[in-house]
Structures are given as C-alpha cells and as structure tokens.
Design an enzyme around this catalytic site. Structure first.
Site, short mmCIF file in Angstrom:
data_model
loop_
_atom_site.label_atom_id
_atom_site.label_comp_id
_atom_site.label_asym_id
_atom_site.label_seq_id
_atom_site.Cartn_x
_atom_site.Cartn_y
_atom_site.Cartn_z
N LYS A 122 4.75 -5.46 1.67
CA LYS A 122 5.40 -4.62 0.68
C LYS A 122 6.77 -5.17 0.31
O LYS A 122 7.50 -5.65 1.18
CB LYS A 122 5.53 -3.19 1.24
CG LYS A 122 6.03 -2.15 0.25
CD LYS A 122 6.01 -0.77 0.87
CE LYS A 122 6.48 0.31 -0.09
NZ LYS A 122 6.39 1.67 0.48
N SER A 197 4.01 4.68 -2.59
CA SER A 197 4.73 3.55 -3.14
C SER A 197 4.21 2.20 -2.66
O SER A 197 4.61 1.16 -3.20
CB SER A 197 6.23 3.67 -2.79
OG SER A 197 6.44 3.57 -1.40
N SER A 221 3.49 7.38 1.16
CA SER A 221 3.45 6.05 0.56
C SER A 221 2.47 5.08 1.20
O SER A 221 2.15 4.04 0.61
CB SER A 221 4.86 5.43 0.58
OG SER A 221 5.70 6.12 -0.32
#
Length: 269
Positions: A122, A197, A221
């Site tokens: 990420k 996210s 997320s």
C-alpha cells in the site's frame, strides 16, 4: 500563476504518471532481454498461493525470478486496465529474485517463510528511494530514505515487493481515487470501485497481479476492499504490526488506531 496556465498539482500528477510509465517500459524491456517475454508456466505461477510458491521453490521446481517475472507481466496488463499501481519496483524485484535464487542454489536454504513471494505494498508504507504520496501532490518527489518496518520484515522473510498501490487521497474513503494517480477500478467489473482505502491492493490481488499484499485499516480499509474484490484480509490488534514508516494524513491521531495488516487470495496465506 498566469490565469490560463496549468495548476501546479496537475503538472506534478502528469510528471509522476509519466515517470511511472517510463519505469514500466524500462522494466518490461529489461525483463524481455534477461528472463523472456513469456513463460509457459506463467498461469501456473499466477494461480499458485503464496504457500505453494514457497513450496515449489523449496523443492527446486521453480525459480523465484521466473515467478516474479510472471507477476510483473500480469501487473503491467492489470495496470493498463485498472490502474492499481503508484510506484514501480519491477527492476528491483527482478534483482532481488535473482539474489534469492543464487542464495538458495548456494545454501539450499530458504531465506524465510515468504521466499520468492511477489508482494504489493500500500502506498502509505515507505520504501527507500520512492515516494509515499497517498495522493497528495505536495508529498510528491520526496522519496523515503528507508523502508518502513513492515516492509523490512517482508524482505527479511524473503518476500519481493514489486510495486506500491493506489489509495484514496487521505486514505479516509471507501473508494480509490486521488488527484495524483487517478482512479483504480475493480478487476471484476471496471465500472465499479475496488473499495478503499487499501483499494489498489484489493485490485492487484483480485487480478492475480501479486501473491500477497500489505494494507492497513482504521475503519474498514482492509476489510472493504476484501469484500469488494473477493479476496481475504486480516485486521490485527492495534500495535501488533509496526507502523514505523507508515505515512498518515492525521499524524498523532490515536483515538482509533490504524493497524497494518495482510491481504491475500487464500485463507491459508
């Protein structure tokens, strides 16, 4: 600023995206020369779980460099279709895979439990030499000096980071879009979102473009992209995994603690 000139953030975004495209093209050219443009076993590599990748390498059936190459080729195609990638680490990944193969040939021992497994990261997690923008143009062109703690742990275990992945700006959103990198779509249907996210992670894994992923969660997320993309994730207890080197749009906010966590294509992984 001249009233008809392009806003600064658009110039930065264009530059970042152009650099990404050049790094992809350069890596693909190098890959074709050094490893080959296609391997008959690519689909076998891509369908294998992380555990199966490690087992086949340990048994001498597969080479880490061939596995990495297969996932990079898939990632290039998935990027064209769904835009999950922010920072490109393909060339570095091939070099790391070669080093793992040489070490295994010399010692007969795996480096660790993730030996040869291609991993996507990420965007918020620092990787030395590249940015961690999380969608902010103001954070562009400020590369990290060293890897985040979780990324260091992945490398120590033999995992191979192949790219960083997209997030919604600030990461406080259940979709995956920002002004720097644009929109990431769902591999099952590009008309829909991959969630957020950790959305770029969800898209990469759903499309078999990485074997494992590193995401994070404060209010869903990790869990939302897993639901939207048909993969698996785990939100560990707060503090279980190091947040050192993980960027945040709200530094010091600990009312609800952010938690890094793994994402994968199987429960076993």
């Amino acid at each position: 600023m001249f009233p008809f000139s392009q806003p600064a953030w658009k110039s930065i975004a264009s530059s970042k995206q152009e650099t990404r495209a050049k790094r992809i093209d350069a890596a693909v050219t190098t890959l074709s020369k050094e490893v080959g443009s296609l391997d008959a076993k690519d689909e076998e590599y891509l369908r294998a779980s992380a555990a199966e990748i490690v087992r086949n390498i340990s048994e001498g059936k597969w080479l880490a460099v061939n596995v990495a190459a297969a996932y990079i080729r898939r990632a290039v195609r998935v990027q064209e279709l769904h835009n999950p990638i922010t920072e490109v680490l393909f060339s570095e990944a091939i070099e790391q895979a070669k080093a793992l193969d040489e070490e295994f040939q010399r010692t007969g021992k795996l480096k660790g439990p993730l030996h040869g497994v291609p991993v996507s990261i990420k965007d918020q997690f620092d990787i030395g030499g590249v940015d961690s923008t999380i969608g902010f143009s103001a954070w562009s062109n400020k590369p990290a000096e060293k890897d985040a703690g979780a990324v260091q742990a992945i490398k120590r275990a033999g995992g191979i980071p192949i790219c960083k992945t997209n997030v919604p700006q600030t990461m406080l959103n259940f979709e995956c879009s920002n002004p720097v990198w644009g929109v990431t779509s769902n591999p099952w249907n590009a008309a829909y979102t991959c969630g957020g996210s950790s959305g770029g992670e969800g898209a990469m894994l759903a499309a078999d473009a990485s074997a494992l992923g590193l995401g994070s969660d404060v209010g869903g997320s990790l869990r939302i992209p897993a639901l939207y993309c048909g993969i698996y994730s785990l939100k560990p207890g707060a503090g279980r995994i190091s947040r050192q080197g993980a960027r945040s749009s709200n530094p010091g906010f600990d009312a609800v603690k952010v938690t890094p966590g793994p994402m994968g294509r199987t429960v076993q992984d």
